[in-house]
Each structure stands twice: as structure tokens, then as C-alpha cells.
Scaffold this active site. Structure first.
Site, PDB file in Angstrom:
ATOM      1  N   ASP A  93     -66.091  11.671  59.308  1.00 49.74           N
ATOM      2  CA  ASP A  93     -65.786  10.533  60.158  1.00 49.74           C
ATOM      3  C   ASP A  93     -64.543   9.876  59.582  1.00 49.74           C
ATOM      4  OD1 ASP A  93     -66.395   8.381  62.054  1.00 49.74           O
ATOM      5  OD2 ASP A  93     -68.472   9.060  61.856  1.00 49.74           O
ATOM      6  N   ASP A 109     -63.136   7.476  64.719  1.00 49.44           N
ATOM      7  CA  ASP A 109     -63.881   6.312  65.189  1.00 49.44           C
ATOM      8  C   ASP A 109     -63.030   5.467  66.149  1.00 49.44           C
ATOM      9  OD1 ASP A 109     -66.416   4.751  64.590  1.00 49.44           O
ATOM     10  OD2 ASP A 109     -64.951   3.209  64.089  1.00 49.44           O
ATOM     11  N   GLU A 168     -63.696   9.440  69.309  1.00 47.73           N
ATOM     12  CA  GLU A 168     -64.773   8.635  69.898  1.00 47.73           C
ATOM     13  C   GLU A 168     -64.131   7.693  70.912  1.00 47.73           C
ATOM     14  OE1 GLU A 168     -68.176   5.275  69.051  1.00 47.73           O
ATOM     15  OE2 GLU A 168     -66.242   5.211  68.058  1.00 47.73           O
ATOM     16  N   HIS A 217     -75.535   7.902  66.851  1.00 49.23           N
ATOM     17  CA  HIS A 217     -76.131   6.820  66.055  1.00 49.23           C
ATOM     18  C   HIS A 217     -75.937   5.430  66.668  1.00 49.23           C
ATOM     19  CE1 HIS A 217     -71.946   6.932  65.166  1.00 49.23           C
ATOM     20  NE2 HIS A 217     -72.019   5.786  64.526  1.00 49.23           N
ATOM     21  N   ASP A 218     -75.268   5.368  67.805  1.00 48.28           N
ATOM     22  CA  ASP A 218     -75.037   4.075  68.457  1.00 48.28           C
ATOM     23  C   ASP A 218     -75.863   3.896  69.726  1.00 48.28           C
ATOM     24  OD1 ASP A 218     -73.053   3.366  66.586  1.00 48.28           O
ATOM     25  OD2 ASP A 218     -71.518   4.444  67.729  1.00 48.28           O
TER      26      ASP A 218
HETATM   27  C1  GLC Z   1     -68.050   3.278  66.231  1.00 47.05           C
HETATM   28  C2  GLC Z   1     -69.228   3.728  65.425  1.00 47.05           C
HETATM   29  C3  GLC Z   1     -70.184   2.597  65.280  1.00 47.05           C
HETATM   30  C4  GLC Z   1     -69.475   1.474  64.554  1.00 47.05           C
HETATM   31  C5  GLC Z   1     -68.198   1.089  65.275  1.00 47.05           C
HETATM   32  C6  GLC Z   1     -67.329   0.234  64.426  1.00 47.05           C
HETATM   33  O1  GLC Z   1     -68.406   2.949  67.529  1.00 47.05           O
HETATM   34  O2  GLC Z   1     -69.804   4.859  66.018  1.00 47.05           O
HETATM   35  O3  GLC Z   1     -71.344   2.967  64.585  1.00 47.05           O
HETATM   36  O4  GLC Z   1     -70.314   0.374  64.456  1.00 47.05           O
HETATM   37  O5  GLC Z   1     -67.429   2.215  65.595  1.00 47.05           O
HETATM   38  O6  GLC Z   1     -66.760   0.998  63.396  1.00 47.05           O
END
Ligand code: GLC
Length: 535
Positions: A103, A205, A268, A329-330
Site C-alpha cells: 500500500d 491510496d 484506489e 477493509h473500508d
Molecule cells: C483509504 C483507505 C482507508 C483510509 C483512507 C485514508 O480510503 O483504504 O482505510 O482510512 O484511505 O488514508
């Protein structure tokens, strides 16, 4: 692999598996998963048949957002192990012919990162411009109306230097100023550091957040806002995300990767499909895989999903490789969104669509969202908006390996509680059960990896009844597959246009169906999905 004229890359042929390291396997009894733990589970991952493992952040971090607040981009958090442990893991992954994806969190650092400590120390510090510092408005209020994804304003007042800084997430996660070339250079060096070590790629991210409007214009009000939604949704993030200049930046990141062999960049990106596909870049020089979250976000309804698949296939740029995601995970887990029976249909969809699938750890055994009592909530999104049921903890609970205490995850006290039913629902219990979710996953992955039509073949939608999704997959010179999925709980009936259609059921959500010969008229039970090898 050769398919017609195209040669495919490992990440086009493969299956990605996401590990949330805190929750996968603890090796030292502190209740938190670690790298040695993951190392000990590589045999399992190889047995499952996945190609690549993506690890959520393992870097030093104060853990305000569980590792997405990084204080050293080139280290390993002691909770997870040492740099040596990382090298051992990487080597072991490679020895098994698998790939490792890290990541990368370039949008923001931790407020404890030395860059930010310097930046906030004074207005004339050389790193001042590495972050987004702005003067208050005349009345002392923040520079504009931008909101934080995790609740409240996106601006934090800094008493010492008398300015606000912007944070799209927690105030402990200040956003970097990507318009500053020194920031770019520093983060590209971070990328090279890991690429030189042999890491196979990055999941980047919040890629669509990286550049913000230079004029800091106010975001417009969202007319569709409902009180149950996160407060962030009150505005449309028109000026704080997805700015045109982000694409130059993605191109530059891609150039860093392209100096190496076959490394992968996933982005992402939560955006409507037309904006999403722009992240493939001009001439495919952007992200290899802008994450496609449609299956996570759409209502579980056959017509809507079928239409979304076709739309996505239709708008992909030339050479753009598709991808599909069912969980991360979100987001709530698929089993909790659609139920246990439909989750099997969903697995069949994920693993037979055209494009790289990403499997979220635990989904292969049908793990469910675990209800976390209020006084045990850890996720800042849950803590900051306690009345909205937005905590992400339920989808982040420890992996359920076996029926021993704590499901074999830890000998200590797990950082998040386990599912009550872990003694029944775990890897050990499902491994040799021909009807289990795990067996279904393993067989689907195996079939996908053996059959070029499923791995890299074309996607052709097939007309079906309103309850059903149907499509063909075919690679030239290889057997064709017809996939029919019943997204409802009631029986449904498929009638092929071609009366000569014949095939044999190869994999089914109810395995009793397998081996059956079927023709142009096929009945499906509720929650039934079929992968049919056509004659
Ligand atoms: C992304 C991650 C998430 C995190 C956010 C801020 O969306 O997947 O878990 O809280 O970024 O870094």
C-alpha cells in the site's frame, strides 16, 4: 499466456488477495497480526491459488488511522516486525511464484512524520510548502467549506504559525502539496526504495484526492444528502478531489514503475465510471488498474449489476484491463450485505468476470461483519460519527483459522473481537468440505487459472430474465463458458436464443448440480449460480 495476438501480464492473468496485516495472523502473542504471521500462512495462500498478495500499510505509524497515517515511508512498524522480516516475507512470496503488492499512501502523511513536524514549525521552514497551509478568512474561519471524510471540517487551525492546514481525513493525516516538485521527488524516491527491494507494485491510496483546486473554491452542496449518510456527503467534492492535474501526476508515478519490469500500479478511486476510467491515462500510461468498486456500491440487483458490467466493458479505453472488487477493509463484507447464500453467487461473479479479481481476506470463508460493542470501537470513522453505523471495524476482525481459542489468530488478546461463530466458521472446518465457501473459492480460482477463456477471454453479455445475470467467456481456440447467476432467492429460468446450446455444469453454488448436461432451457434454484462448459 498467448491469447490470439495478445500476450498477458501476470496481473492480468492473476487473482489478487488483500491482507489487512493487523488481523491475519499474530506470531508473537501481542494480539496484533504481523509479518511473521503472514509468512506462516503463505502455504495456505498458495493452496488457495492466489497470484498476488496486497498488504495494507505495514510502515511506522502512530496508528490514528491504523497505518494509513505514515510517519516513515521506508520502515516497518515494530508491531508488524523488522525490515529483515519484510525481506524474508518478500523472498518467500517470490519463491512460491507469487507477487507482493504494498500500500502506498501518497496523499497524506502522519502529523508525526518529520516532514510535517518541520512544516508546522514555522512559516519559513523549507518544508512549509510541502503541505497545504492557508490563511483564515477575514472572520477567522477556515479557508473554504471543504469537509473531512471522517467528519467535521477538513481544515485544522495551527496556533503556532497562525494558519490552517488541510486534511482530507483525520487532522492527524495532513495532506501533502503535490503541486510542489520536491514532494513528488520525495515520494518517487519512496517508490523506488521498495521497487529496488523487489516489491511487485503498489495499491495507491485515495489516488483521486491527490491534487486539489488551486483557487480553493467552495464545494457545492449535495442535493441528495440524507441524514444517515456520513457528514462528508453534505457537499459534492468537486474542487477537493479528481482535479484534471491529477492525471499528470499519475503518469509520473507510472513512469517511476515503468523503469522496472512488470510492476503494477493499482489506484484506489471511488468515482463514477466515466471519471474512473480516465485514470487508465492517455494511451494507457496511467494506473494499470483503477480499482472498480461497482460491485461494492451497487444494490445487489441483477438488472442494475448486469447493466453496470456492460457499461464498464463499454467505456474501458483500448488496452484498459478491467478489474473487480467485492470487499475491502473500508466496506461491509459481502456476506453481510447479501447474505451467505448470495455471497456464493457473488464469488462466482467475481471470479468469472473478465478482469483481475481482488479477494478480501476472510471473504473466501464467508466471514461476516462482526458487531463491535460501542466501548470497543477502534476505527476513527466509527468513533467520529457514532450514530451512523459507519465503523469499519466489523469488516476488519481477525481471520478465522481453526476452532482453537481465538481461532488460531493469536495466543494473546486479539485487538478486535472475533466472530462468535468462529469455531464453526473457519479455514480448518471448510478446507475439506466439498460444500464450503472455501472449497468454492479454491475451485473457482483453480478453474480460472486453468482455463484461458475464464482467465483472459472475451466477455459477451447474454440476454436473461430479470432475476439473472448471464454471460459468455471465450478465448480463441479454447472451450467457451456460459455463466448464469440467479441474484434472487426464488427459482429463475434461463432460455437461450440458440436452441442448439449444450454444455456441462462445471462449478455450481450447489455442487449437486455439477456434471449435469444442460441445454437451451435451464432452471436455476434461488441463490444458484452455474459455470457451464459449452460443447
Ligand atoms: C483509504 C483507505 C482507508 C483510509 C483512507 C485514508 O480510503 O483504504 O482505510 O482510512 O484511505 O488514508
Amino acid at each position: 499466456m498467448q491469447n490470439g495476438l495478445n500476450k498477458h501480464l501476470w496481473w492480468q492473468e492473476g487473482v489478487i488477495y488483500q491482507i489487512y496485516p493487523r488481523s491475519y495472523q499474530d506470531s508473537n502473542g501481542d494480539g496484533i497480526g504481523d509479518l511473521k504471521g503472514i509468512l506462516g500462512r503463505l502455504d495456505y495462500l498458495q493452496w488457495l491459488g492466489v497470484t498476488a498478495v496486497w498488504l495494507s500499510p505495514i510502515y511506522p505509524s502512530p496508528m490514528a488511522d491504523f497505518g494509513y497515517d505514515i510517519s516513515d515511508y521506508q520502515g516497518i512498524h515494530p508491531l508488524f516486525g523488522t525490515p529483515e522480516d519484510f525481506k524474508t516475507l518478500l523472498e518467500a512470496v517470490h519463491q512460491r511464484g507469487m507477487k507482493l503488492i504494498l500500500d502506498l499512501v501518497p496523499n497524506h502523511t502522519s502529523d508525526q512524520h518529520p516532514w510535517f513536524l518541520e512544516s508546522r514549525s514555522s512559516r519559513d521552514n523549507p518544508k512549509r510548502d510541502w503541505y497545504l497551509w492557508h490563511d483564515p478568512q477575514a472572520d477567522g474561519s477556515p479557508p473554504n467549506n471543504w469537509l473531512s471524510v471522517f467528519g467535521g471540517s477538513g481544515w485544522e487551525w495551527d496556533e503556532t504559525t497562525g494558519q490552517y492546514y488541510y486534511h482530507a481525513f483525520l487532522k492527524e493525516q495532513p495532506d501533502l502539496n503535490w503541486r510542489n516538485p520536491a514532494v513528488r521527488r520525495a515520494m518517487f524516491d519512496v517508490m523506488r526504495f521498495w521497487l529496488n527491494l523487489g516489491v511487485d507494485g503498489f495499491r495507491v491510496d485515495v489516488m483521486w484526492h491527490m491534487i486539489k483546486d488551486q483557487q480553493l473554491r467552495d464545494n457545492p452542496v449535495n442535493p441528495d444528502y440524507q441524514p444517515h449518510m456520513a457528514t462528508y456527503e453534505q457537499l459534492l467534492p468537486v474542487y477537493s478531489t479528481d482535479q484534471p492535474e491529477v492525471h499528470d501526476l499519475v503518469l509520473e508515478m507510472r513512469q517511476v514503475l515503468d523503469a522496472y519490469d512488470e510492476r503494477l500500479m493499482i489506484g484506489e478511486i471511488y468515482l463514477p465510471i466515466h471519471q474512473l476510467v480516465a485514470y487508465y491515462g492517455i494511451d494507457g500510461k496511467g494506473a494499470h488498474l483503477p480499482f472498480n468498486f461497482q460491485l461494492l456500491l451497487l444494490p445487489w440487483e441483477a438488472r442494475q449489476i448486469a447493466a453496470a458490467i456492460d457499461q464498464y466493458e463499454g467505456v474501458l479505453p483500448t488496452g484498459g484491463w478491467p478489474n473487480w472488487v467485492l470487499g475491502n477493509h473500508d466496506q461491509p463484507r459481502i456476506t453481510s450485505r447479501v447474505g451467505r447464500e448470495q455471497a456464493r453467487v457473488a464469488a462466482l461473479l467475481l471470479l468469472t468476470l473478465r478482469g483481475t479479481p481482488t479477494v478480501y481476506y476472510g471473504d473466501e470463508i464467508g466471514m461476516r461483519d462482526v458487531p463491535i460493542p460501542f466501548d470497543e470501537v477502534q476505527d476513527p470513522q466509527g468513533l467520529n460519527m457514532p450514530d451512523k453505523n459507519l465503523s469499519r471495524d466489523p469488516a476488519r476482525t481477525p481471520m478465522q483459522w481453526d476452532n482453537s481459542p481465538n481461532a488460531g489468530f493469536t495466543t494473546g488478546k486479539p485487538w478486535l473481537r472475533l466472530a462468535d461463530q468462529f469455531r464453526r466458521e473457519n479455514v480448518q472446518a471448510q478446507r475439506d468440505d466439498p460444500y464450503s465457501m472455501l472449497t468454492l473459492h479454491r475451485r473457482l480460482i483453480g478453474l480460472r487459472q486453468r482455463e484461458p477463456s475464464l482467465m483472459v477471454g472475451n466477455y459477451v453479455p447474454v440476454f436473461a430474465d430479470t432475476q439473472l445475470i448471464a454471460y459468455l467467456r471465450q478465448a480463441e481456440g479454447h472451450p467457451r463458458f456460459l455463466i448464469i447467476l440467479n441474484l434472487s432467492h426464488r427459482p429463475a429460468y434461463f432460455k437461450a436464443k440458440d436452441p442448439s446450446l449444450r454444455g456441462v455444469v462445471e462449478v455450481a453454488t450447489f455442487p449437486e448440480r455439477e456434471g449435469q448436461t444442460v441445454g437451451d432451457s435451464i432452471q436455476l434454484g434461488g441463490d444458484e449460480g452455474l459455470v457451464i462448459r459449452l460443447d
